[in-house]
Write a protein that holds these residues in place. Sequence first.
Motif, PDB file in Angstrom:
ATOM      1  N   LEU A  63       4.902   2.037  -6.452  1.00  0.00           N
ATOM      2  CA  LEU A  63       4.715   3.015  -5.377  1.00  0.00           C
ATOM      3  C   LEU A  63       4.325   4.369  -5.959  1.00  0.00           C
ATOM      4  CD1 LEU A  63       7.898   1.835  -3.561  1.00  0.00           C
ATOM      5  CD2 LEU A  63       5.601   1.596  -2.623  1.00  0.00           C
ATOM      6  N   THR A  64       3.274   4.965  -5.443  1.00  0.00           N
ATOM      7  CA  THR A  64       2.795   6.258  -5.945  1.00  0.00           C
ATOM      8  C   THR A  64       2.266   7.103  -4.792  1.00  0.00           C
ATOM      9  OG1 THR A  64       0.602   5.320  -6.345  1.00  0.00           O
ATOM     10  CG2 THR A  64       2.136   5.328  -8.217  1.00  0.00           C
ATOM     11  N   GLY A  65       1.952   8.345  -5.101  1.00  0.00           N
ATOM     12  CA  GLY A  65       1.241   9.221  -4.176  1.00  0.00           C
ATOM     13  C   GLY A  65       1.933   9.417  -2.839  1.00  0.00           C
ATOM     14  N   GLN A  66       1.119   9.406  -1.786  1.00  0.00           N
ATOM     15  CA  GLN A  66       1.619   9.672  -0.438  1.00  0.00           C
ATOM     16  C   GLN A  66       2.623   8.621   0.018  1.00  0.00           C
ATOM     17  OE1 GLN A  66      -1.886  10.125   2.033  1.00  0.00           O
ATOM     18  NE2 GLN A  66      -1.929  12.340   1.709  1.00  0.00           N
ATOM     19  N   LYS A  67       2.402   7.381  -0.403  1.00  0.00           N
ATOM     20  CA  LYS A  67       3.326   6.321   0.011  1.00  0.00           C
ATOM     21  C   LYS A  67       4.701   6.556  -0.610  1.00  0.00           C
ATOM     22  CE  LYS A  67       2.301   2.142   1.259  1.00  0.00           C
ATOM     23  NZ  LYS A  67       1.878   0.727   1.368  1.00  0.00           N
ATOM     24  N   LEU A  68       4.733   6.974  -1.850  1.00  0.00           N
ATOM     25  CA  LEU A  68       6.007   7.283  -2.510  1.00  0.00           C
ATOM     26  C   LEU A  68       6.716   8.418  -1.771  1.00  0.00           C
ATOM     27  CD1 LEU A  68       6.784   7.521  -6.269  1.00  0.00           C
ATOM     28  CD2 LEU A  68       7.411   9.424  -4.788  1.00  0.00           C
TER      29      LEU A  68
END
Length: 200
Positions: free
Chosen positions: A27-32
Amino acid sequence: MIETVIFDIGNVLVDFCWEKHFKSKGLTGQKLEALADATVRSQTWYLFDQGIYTDEEILEMLIQNDPSLEKEIRMIFENLSGTIEPYDYAKNWILELKEKGYKVLLLSNFSEKAFHECKDKMDFVKYADGGILSYREKLIKPNPQIYETLIERYSLVPEKCVFLDDTEKNLKEAEKFGIHTILFTSREKALKELRELGVS
């Protein structure tokens, strides 16, 4: 003169490294960020630590925070052992204080699920002289009752105690009881402030 040193656990004796845990699941970026808002940064997580709802109820509440992330929330919630990493100084710090004659207590907001799944990373807990974990008492910092319970249970003289926590509002409530406090940002800074209180 200080007789009792009280430690919070998260971000004082262990690193609450939820971001690293999320990233390990891809999970990275906006989803994180969205997942953090729905879970560890949500009011529901606070209730999770309080221990007044079952794990199943908490999971459903987390999903309700952002139904579009149901799959990710279930994946994260399945096992929380990756959300903390112990600081290498934790056990020795407790043992050193005890050797010098101080009573060492813990006062931490912790869910039962997280505590048991992370227990193998918190061997220092058994060396403390006791304390309060929020889920066991159904009380959570900064509720005044959690401090009252700690003081009564361990027959503490508040003016002879110092409490180390990384959250200012938790310290402000402790101060109302006469407890000395240290806002924890690093061990080095905390040691300096302890020395100023006469704790060597």
